[in-house]
Design an enzyme around this catalytic site. Structure first.
Site: not given
Ligand code: PA5
Length: 398
Positions: A249, A275, A389
């Site tokens: 990410e 394995h 989203k």
């Molecule tokens: O690293 C990030 O920003 C994302 O993985 C968020 O943590 C994830 O989408 C959850 O978001 P939120 O904390 O707003 O619920």
């Protein structure tokens, strides 16, 4: 004749270090290990419930889950940490069946306060569970719908500051609160992260190590696109998942010139994946680097007894599993080394404790920041996850 240029510039280590120092003015995760933990510890001591249920996903759950996973087999905490992350109805039902709602403390974690998975589970649970100040805490950004809910219900609220991204939040209240409640020594944990911070910014050995590794990954990114983490402990499964999120990410981005960047993270567990995936590393396309993670001392003397009645493989008799798993890691490393063209490195953790896992996680956060700086991307945003989203919200009629 007109001439314009758009060459990809590899920056110097000094430039990257200066950039990371400068980033600390706007990126909040760097200084988290130095924050005061007294309020979190005081609150944690007041929680009497036996089960702690975290409602959160991605950066809101993977960090604490990784540390809990690493420690739980050894520490036998008096409390159980459970994560409601997915909208899979069978999973939700199964977890609900396993908890006693009257003896459960709920921590609702969402920085945005609007994440579909977290809020839908929260809404569902609220149909049968009365969330109140005695059984719930909320962690979110200020001004979010979750914050308003906490205020209205007088539920304890902990702020996750805006400049700390979810996947970099493990050393904030997001990771510290659930871990402190189950009994993790969060100060010792933060000391592990502090040591890495200091070593790096004072240009000690860890600085050289992280810079060299980042530079290798970046300079060879078109050849070795896949970074395999081969962790030789079942307790590191959660860490592997956390690493995959952090790497993917943060680094899968378009750079300042619009060019697509990214390194593909993969988490393996030794010896199980010897394995399976190992074959691909050994004989498949040379597009992978491998980082082995070993635990030097499992502090668990489980010995295969001598002279067992089982025939053959007598050489296994009388040795401890700690030694066996170490030898298995070493044998795999030696085999990979012998290939001569698979880049690898080996990280050895001293032992299974909160200090060591924090050292490892903080050094991976820094490594991610360094690589992001080399790639000239924004390491801390995630525009690519927004499209899905928006479509989901449309499908839901929002
Ligand atoms: O690293 C990030 O920003 C994302 O993985 C968020 O943590 C994830 O989408 C959850 O978001 P939120 O904390 O707003 O619920």
């Amino acid at each position: 004749m007109k001439y314009t240029k758009n060459f990809y510039q590899i920056r110097s280590n000094a430039h990257i270090l200066a950039q990371l120092k400068k980033e600390q003015e706007t990126v909040g995760y760097y200084k988290l290990p130095f924050a005061d933990t007294s309020e979190i510890k005081r609150f944690a001591q007041g929680v009497t419930q036996k089960t702690i249920a975290v409602l959160g996903i991605g950066g809101s759950s993977l960090g604490s889950s990784a540390i809990y996973d690493f420690l739980k087999r050894k520490y036998h905490f008096g409390k159980t940490l459970l994560f409601f992350e997915s909208t899979d109805p069978v999973d939700i039902k199964d977890k609900l069946d396993r908890i006693d709602p009257d003896d459960t403390f709920f921590i609702i974690i969402s920085k945005s306060g609007t994440t579909v998975e977290t809020i839908s589970i929260f809404k569902y649970l609220s149909s049968t569970i009365n969330f109140h100040a005695g059984n719930t805490a909320v962690i979110s950004g200020t001004g979010t719908p979750l914050h308003h809910f906490a205020d209205a219900e007088k539920i304890p609220f902990f702020e996750l500051q805006q400049n700390v991204g979810g996947r970099f939040s493990v050393f904030s209240v997001v990771g510290l609160l659930p871990l402190a409640i189950i009994g993790v020594d969060i100060d010792n944990m933060l000391r592990g992260a502090q040591k890495v911070y200091q070593g790096f910014f004072e240009r000690e050995k860890i600085y050289e190590m992280l810079m060299e590794k980042a530079r290798f990954f970046v300079e060879n990114k078109n050849r070795f696109r896949i970074n395999v983490l081969f962790s030789y402990s079942s307790s590191l499964e959660g860490f592997n998942k956390w690493y995959v999120q952090l790497w993917a990410e943060s680094l899968g981005k378009r750079n300042i010139n619009g060019t697509r960047q990214g390194l593909t993270p993969l988490g393996l567990i030794g010896p199980v994946d010897q394995h399976s995936f190992l074959q691909l590393i050994m004989e498949g396309v040379r597009d992978k680097t491998v980082t082995f993670i070993k635990v030097a001392d499992f502090e668990e003397q489980l010995i295969i007894p001598p002279q067992t009645p089982i025939p053959k493989l007598e050489y296994l008799e009388g040795i401890s599993f700690s030694r066996l798993i170490a030898l298995q890691a070493d044998a795999t490393i030696e085999a990979i080394d012998a290939e001569g063209d698979i880049p690898y490195d080996v990280i050895t953790i001293d032992k299974v404790d909160e200090y060591n896992i924090a050292e490892l996680m903080y050094s991976y956060e820094l490594l991610t920041s360094i690589i992001g700086a080399f790639l000239q991307i924004n390491t801390y945003d995630q525009p690519g996850v927004e499209a899905g989203k928006i479509i989901l919200k449309r499908k839901l009629g929002a």
